[in-house]
Design an enzyme around this catalytic site. Structure first.
Site, PDB file in Angstrom:
ATOM      1  N   CYS A 115       0.655  -1.443   0.061  1.00  0.00           N
ATOM      2  CA  CYS A 115       0.032   0.179   0.561  1.00  0.00           C
ATOM      3  C   CYS A 115       0.642   0.909   0.192  1.00  0.00           C
ATOM      4  CB  CYS A 115      -0.691  -0.076   1.161  1.00  0.00           C
ATOM      5  SG  CYS A 115      -2.373  -1.443   1.169  1.00  0.00           S
ATOM      6  N   HIS A 256      -4.108   6.632   2.872  1.00  0.00           N
ATOM      7  CA  HIS A 256      -4.274   5.220   2.174  1.00  0.00           C
ATOM      8  C   HIS A 256      -5.478   4.788   2.967  1.00  0.00           C
ATOM      9  CE1 HIS A 256      -3.472   1.520   1.291  1.00  0.00           C
ATOM     10  NE2 HIS A 256      -4.123   0.778   2.248  1.00  0.00           N
ATOM     11  N   ASN A 286     -10.188  -0.526   0.026  1.00  0.00           N
ATOM     12  CA  ASN A 286      -8.937  -0.690   0.076  1.00  0.00           C
ATOM     13  C   ASN A 286      -8.378  -1.034  -1.150  1.00  0.00           C
ATOM     14  OD1 ASN A 286      -6.141  -1.164   0.442  1.00  0.00           O
ATOM     15  ND2 ASN A 286      -5.343  -2.198   1.929  1.00  0.00           N
TER      16      ASN A 286
HETATM   17  N1  ACO Z   1     -17.703 -10.604   9.417  1.00  0.00           N
HETATM   18  C1  ACO Z   1     -18.144 -10.536  10.390  1.00  0.00           C
HETATM   19  N2  ACO Z   1     -17.496 -10.539  11.534  1.00  0.00           N
HETATM   20  C2  ACO Z   1     -15.895 -10.438  11.009  1.00  0.00           C
HETATM   21  C3  ACO Z   1     -15.004 -10.780   9.127  1.00  0.00           C
HETATM   22  C4  ACO Z   1     -16.264 -10.161   8.470  1.00  0.00           C
HETATM   23  N3  ACO Z   1     -16.171 -10.362   7.475  1.00  0.00           N
HETATM   24  N4  ACO Z   1     -14.287 -10.100   9.565  1.00  0.00           N
HETATM   25  C5  ACO Z   1     -13.899 -10.874  10.415  1.00  0.00           C
HETATM   26  N5  ACO Z   1     -14.713 -10.763  11.745  1.00  0.00           N
HETATM   27  C6  ACO Z   1     -15.312 -11.508  12.621  1.00  0.00           C
HETATM   28  C7  ACO Z   1     -14.264 -12.429  13.506  1.00  0.00           C
HETATM   29  O1  ACO Z   1     -13.584 -13.338  12.975  1.00  0.00           O
HETATM   30  C8  ACO Z   1     -14.078 -12.063  15.080  1.00  0.00           C
HETATM   31  O2  ACO Z   1     -14.112 -12.655  15.645  1.00  0.00           O
HETATM   32  P1  ACO Z   1     -14.055 -13.423  17.238  1.00  0.00           P
HETATM   33  O3  ACO Z   1     -14.339 -12.204  18.420  1.00  0.00           O
HETATM   34  O4  ACO Z   1     -15.524 -14.485  17.483  1.00  0.00           O
HETATM   35  O5  ACO Z   1     -12.587 -14.318  16.983  1.00  0.00           O
HETATM   36  C9  ACO Z   1     -13.897 -10.472  15.109  1.00  0.00           C
HETATM   37  O6  ACO Z   1     -14.982 -10.273  13.753  1.00  0.00           O
HETATM   38  C10 ACO Z   1     -12.964  -9.135  15.010  1.00  0.00           C
HETATM   39  O7  ACO Z   1     -12.185 -10.117  13.839  1.00  0.00           O
HETATM   40  P2  ACO Z   1     -11.087  -8.465  13.941  1.00  0.00           P
HETATM   41  O8  ACO Z   1     -10.279  -9.261  13.303  1.00  0.00           O
HETATM   42  O9  ACO Z   1     -10.102  -8.224  15.988  1.00  0.00           O
HETATM   43  O10 ACO Z   1     -11.490  -6.720  13.725  1.00  0.00           O
HETATM   44  P3  ACO Z   1     -11.398  -5.731  14.096  1.00  0.00           P
HETATM   45  O11 ACO Z   1     -11.330  -4.914  14.492  1.00  0.00           O
HETATM   46  O12 ACO Z   1      -9.348  -6.369  14.209  1.00  0.00           O
HETATM   47  O13 ACO Z   1     -11.564  -5.689  12.322  1.00  0.00           O
HETATM   48  C11 ACO Z   1      -9.823  -5.763   9.902  1.00  0.00           C
HETATM   49  C12 ACO Z   1     -10.459  -6.549  11.090  1.00  0.00           C
HETATM   50  C13 ACO Z   1     -11.307  -5.000   9.551  1.00  0.00           C
HETATM   51  C14 ACO Z   1      -9.064  -6.603  10.050  1.00  0.00           C
HETATM   52  C15 ACO Z   1      -9.233  -4.770  10.655  1.00  0.00           C
HETATM   53  O14 ACO Z   1      -8.422  -5.685  11.428  1.00  0.00           O
HETATM   54  C16 ACO Z   1      -7.972  -3.988  10.017  1.00  0.00           C
HETATM   55  O15 ACO Z   1      -8.469  -3.212   8.900  1.00  0.00           O
HETATM   56  N6  ACO Z   1      -6.959  -4.451   9.661  1.00  0.00           N
HETATM   57  C17 ACO Z   1      -5.726  -3.390   9.319  1.00  0.00           C
HETATM   58  C18 ACO Z   1      -6.160  -3.674   7.682  1.00  0.00           C
HETATM   59  C19 ACO Z   1      -5.005  -3.206   7.121  1.00  0.00           C
HETATM   60  O16 ACO Z   1      -4.955  -2.005   7.254  1.00  0.00           O
HETATM   61  N7  ACO Z   1      -4.242  -3.579   5.830  1.00  0.00           N
HETATM   62  C20 ACO Z   1      -2.545  -2.735   5.796  1.00  0.00           C
HETATM   63  C21 ACO Z   1      -2.396  -2.500   4.632  1.00  0.00           C
HETATM   64  S1  ACO Z   1      -2.494  -3.451   3.268  1.00  0.00           S
HETATM   65  C22 ACO Z   1      -1.749  -3.543   2.070  1.00  0.00           C
HETATM   66  O17 ACO Z   1      -0.839  -3.103   2.374  1.00  0.00           O
HETATM   67  C23 ACO Z   1      -1.651  -4.505   0.962  1.00  0.00           C
END
Ligand code: ACO
Length: 334
Positions: A115, A256, A286
């Site tokens: 990214c 980003h 993204n």
């Molecule tokens: N729908 C429903 N529930 C979901 C989903 C979904 N799509 N995805 C995960 N869950 C659940 C998980 O299983 C978990 O359930 P549990 O508590 O029963 O175990 C719960 O939701 C919480 O999961 P987390 O992963 O802790 O959720 P979080 O609030 O962190 O959100 C997300 C996840 C959106 C992926 C977030 O962590 C994020 O945006 N991370 C950063 C991504 C990023 O910036 N990447 C860098 C750039 S990408 C690149 O360089 C290519």
């Protein structure tokens, strides 16, 4: 006379096909409510099956070249940032784009910084221009991210989209047009935080690796999220302080677009107002290296980006890599 690098123009291409959160509800165990609340994403664009990263990139590039008032003959370097190249591992997507634009006999290469790729490319273009080696550099951030997403993994497939953005960075003697500063950093200790394990020298393309799904993006979302907020806040504070710029005086904060909550947390820590922050996450998701130039283009086409106005860019991605930049828009008004 000193030479400076000016951000001369912007262009973007957005694929036609829209994948909504409602569509994703039919594919994996998720909901529009969860995706909206956790990420801010409502829909994303998907390239057509026969549409490659270079196809999207060439369209964005032609617009950027036209807006800079340049033709294929004026470009003397092509740099494409992508982690979804046309081919793993050669030829580079930059060379394929050059061919599509009829840019001949000039240096062309790809940058892999996930990214952060577009801001990395910006730093490379700046160095080439300020050293006097190149006059007009075409930089591109383009991704067909849908090609490396596991559409059964709800933790990643809801996040990403496809698209392309491009800009022309040109030499100028007018310091008021110059890119002010760019920070670009990496820390390889976090390699496994965001990774597509195959194909590569560690996990070559073979049936066992394909069966294990190693060709798909894997992400430790929650850890990445926390690191992104911490790292970006520190990095952006540093670049502003170093250049004696007050966050309140930046008209356009263009982060980003990975997650609305990351954008909001960093923006709040910097004291950014909502009207300063450019948001496209709701409609494009993204798009990795394409996200910042696509956001700049949205602002430009809406008439919101004028010649001389300051942009603050910040980004974070696989590697880990991160980067920030402060620069004036040195192109013509839309
Ligand atoms: N729908 C429903 N529930 C979901 C989903 C979904 N799509 N995805 C995960 N869950 C659940 C998980 O299983 C978990 O359930 P549990 O508590 O029963 O175990 C719960 O939701 C919480 O999961 P987390 O992963 O802790 O959720 P979080 O609030 O962190 O959100 C997300 C996840 C959106 C992926 C977030 O962590 C994020 O945006 N991370 C950063 C991504 C990023 O910036 N990447 C860098 C750039 S990408 C690149 O360089 C290519």
């Amino acid at each position: 006379m000193s030479l400076y690098a000016a951000f001369r123009s912007i262009g973007a291409y957005v694929p036609e096909k829209i994948l909504t959160n409602a569509d994703l509800e039919q594919m994996v165990d998720t909901s529009d409510e969860w995706i909206t609340k956790r990420t801010g994403i409502k829909e994303r664009r998907l390239a057509a099956d026969d549409e490659s990263t270079s196809d999207m990139a060439a369209k964005a590039s032609q617009i950027a070249m036209d807006r800079a008032g340049l033709t294929h003959e004026d470009i003397d370097l092509v740099v494409c940032a992508t982690v979804t190249p046309d081919y793993f591992n050669m030829p580079s997507t930059a060379t394929v784009i050059s061919d599509k634009l009829n840019i001949r006999n000039v240096q062309a290469f790809d940058i892999s910084a996930a990214c952060s790729g577009f801001v990395y490319a910006l730093s490379v273009a700046r160095a080439f221009v300020e050293s006097g080696m190149k006059k007009n550099v075409l930089i591109i951030g383009a991704e067909k991210f849908s090609s490396i997403v596991d559409w059964t993994d709800r933790g990643t497939c809801i996040l990403f989209g496809d698209g392309a953005g491009a800009a022309v960075i040109s030499a100028t003697e007018d310091k008021s047009e110059a890119i002010i500063d760019i920070h670009a950093s990496a820390d390889g200790a976090y390699t496994d935080m965001l990774i597509t394990p195959a194909p590569g020298s560690v996990h070559p393309m073979n049936q066992a690796n394909l069966d294990a799904g190693l060709q798909y993006v894997q992400m430790k979302g929650n850890e990445t999220f926390k690191l992104a907020v911490k790292t970006l806040t520190k990095d952006v504070k540093e670049i502003l302080e170093k250049n004696n710029i007050d966050a309140a005086d930046i008209p356009h904060f263009i982060p980003h677009q990975a997650n609305y909550r990351i954008i909001k947390a960093v923006g709040d820590a910097l004291g950014m107002r909502e009207d300063q922050t450019v948001l496209t996450i709701h409609k494009y998701g993204n798009t990795s290296a394409a996200s910042i130039p696509m956001a700049i283009n949205d602002l430009y086409e809406a008439g919101g980006l004028k010649h001389g106005e300051l942009m603050l860019l910040d980004t974070f991605g696989g590697g880990l890599t991160w980067a920030s930049a402060v620069l004036p828009f040195a192109g013509k008004n839309a």
